[in-house]
Design a protein around this motif. Structure first.
Motif, PDB file in Angstrom:
ATOM      1  N   LEU A 211      12.560  72.443  32.502  1.00  0.00           N
ATOM      2  CA  LEU A 211      11.239  72.994  32.791  1.00  0.00           C
ATOM      3  C   LEU A 211      10.736  72.580  34.169  1.00  0.00           C
ATOM      4  O   LEU A 211       9.865  73.234  34.740  1.00  0.00           O
TER       5      LEU A 211
ATOM      6  N   ILE B 124       8.914  69.942  34.965  1.00  0.00           N
ATOM      7  CA  ILE B 124       7.546  69.404  34.967  1.00  0.00           C
ATOM      8  C   ILE B 124       7.517  67.897  34.754  1.00  0.00           C
ATOM      9  O   ILE B 124       6.457  67.299  34.695  1.00  0.00           O
TER      10      ILE B 124
ATOM     11  N   VAL C 282       1.385  73.402  28.887  1.00  0.00           N
ATOM     12  CA  VAL C 282       2.382  74.044  29.740  1.00  0.00           C
ATOM     13  C   VAL C 282       2.791  75.389  29.138  1.00  0.00           C
ATOM     14  O   VAL C 282       2.683  75.604  27.929  1.00  0.00           O
TER      15      VAL C 282
ATOM     16  N   HIS D 170      11.540  78.132  33.850  1.00  0.00           N
ATOM     17  CA  HIS D 170      10.814  77.025  34.481  1.00  0.00           C
ATOM     18  C   HIS D 170       9.408  76.913  33.888  1.00  0.00           C
ATOM     19  O   HIS D 170       8.782  77.919  33.579  1.00  0.00           O
ATOM     20  N   GLY D 171       8.897  75.711  33.737  1.00  0.00           N
ATOM     21  CA  GLY D 171       7.569  75.493  33.175  1.00  0.00           C
ATOM     22  C   GLY D 171       6.476  75.485  34.220  1.00  0.00           C
ATOM     23  O   GLY D 171       6.707  75.167  35.380  1.00  0.00           O
ATOM     24  N   GLU D 172       5.290  75.847  33.783  1.00  0.00           N
ATOM     25  CA  GLU D 172       4.103  75.795  34.632  1.00  0.00           C
ATOM     26  C   GLU D 172       3.015  75.043  33.882  1.00  0.00           C
ATOM     27  O   GLU D 172       2.718  75.353  32.725  1.00  0.00           O
ATOM     28  N   VAL D 173       2.421  74.055  34.529  1.00  0.00           N
ATOM     29  CA  VAL D 173       1.331  73.297  33.915  1.00  0.00           C
ATOM     30  C   VAL D 173       0.063  74.123  34.060  1.00  0.00           C
ATOM     31  O   VAL D 173      -0.374  74.427  35.165  1.00  0.00           O
ATOM     32  N   LEU D 174      -0.541  74.496  32.933  1.00  0.00           N
ATOM     33  CA  LEU D 174      -1.797  75.246  32.951  1.00  0.00           C
ATOM     34  C   LEU D 174      -2.998  74.321  32.979  1.00  0.00           C
ATOM     35  O   LEU D 174      -3.982  74.589  33.658  1.00  0.00           O
TER      36      LEU D 174
ATOM     37  N   PHE E 248       6.084  78.385  29.516  1.00  0.00           N
ATOM     38  CA  PHE E 248       7.406  78.654  30.075  1.00  0.00           C
ATOM     39  C   PHE E 248       7.973  79.912  29.427  1.00  0.00           C
ATOM     40  O   PHE E 248       7.608  80.275  28.315  1.00  0.00           O
ATOM     41  N   ARG E 249       8.854  80.576  30.140  1.00  0.00           N
ATOM     42  CA  ARG E 249       9.478  81.805  29.655  1.00  0.00           C
ATOM     43  C   ARG E 249      10.527  81.482  28.605  1.00  0.00           C
ATOM     44  O   ARG E 249      11.141  80.422  28.620  1.00  0.00           O
TER      45      ARG E 249
ATOM     46  N   SER F  37      -0.342  67.577  28.724  1.00  0.00           N
ATOM     47  CA  SER F  37      -0.699  68.725  29.540  1.00  0.00           C
ATOM     48  C   SER F  37      -0.391  69.969  28.717  1.00  0.00           C
ATOM     49  O   SER F  37       0.483  69.942  27.855  1.00  0.00           O
TER      50      SER F  37
ATOM     51  N   GLU G 261       6.832  84.321  26.370  1.00  0.00           N
ATOM     52  CA  GLU G 261       6.500  82.980  26.840  1.00  0.00           C
ATOM     53  C   GLU G 261       6.101  82.112  25.648  1.00  0.00           C
ATOM     54  O   GLU G 261       5.695  82.619  24.606  1.00  0.00           O
TER      55      GLU G 261
END
Length: 142
Positions: free
Chosen positions: A80, A82, A119, A130-134, A121-122, A117, A98
């Motif tokens: 991910l 992150i 997060v 890849h992960g994204e921190v929201l 990810f797809r 957090s 996602e």
């Protein structure tokens, strides 16, 4: 209906509400902790599950077939990008492309974290993106 039987262990159980006396997926024998928090995909074909075996081994994430319970994919959190290695409380996005989860460094149980957090990810065709921190973790509540 899917649920985690016998907490704190967490054994995946899936049944049809039309025939609840005949579960589609029953806890493994011998028992293995395999589902503490879970969510159906929008089409009902898959489950995203977080699970753990306690003693610091919580926060694993897998995609399971909702009819057979078979593991279709397991997430290595390092992919991910992150920096967090444990994922809890997963949920599918409305379109099923996602997954959102709580990424944490510490936990008390497979369903209770001490930090985290949010997060996203797809997930597509057995692969995680890849992960994204929201929402980033904070050191204190304000």
């Amino acid at each position: 209906m899917a649920f985690s039987a016998e907490q704190p262990e967490g054994y995946l159980t899936v049944l049809s509400t039309d025939a609840p006396e005949q579960p589609l997926v029953t806890p493994p024998s011998p028992p293995v902790a395999n589902a503490n928090m879970l969510s159906f995909s929008p089409d009902g074909a898959k489950l995203v599950v977080s699970y753990g075996r306690g003693n610091g081994d919580n926060g694993h994430l897998a995609i399971r077939n909702a009819v057979t319970g078979d593991v279709e994919a397991e997430l290595d959190p390092a992919t991910l990008g992150i920096g967090v290695k444990k994922l809890f409380m997963p949920e599918w996005s409305p379109l099923g492309r996602e997954i959102v989860a709580v990424a944490a460094t510490t936990d008390e149980r497979p369903w209770s974290v001490n930090d985290g957090s949010i997060v996203v990810f797809r997930y597509e065709d057995g692969r995680f993106g890849h992960g994204e921190v929201l929402v980033p973790a904070t050191s204190a509540l304000s």
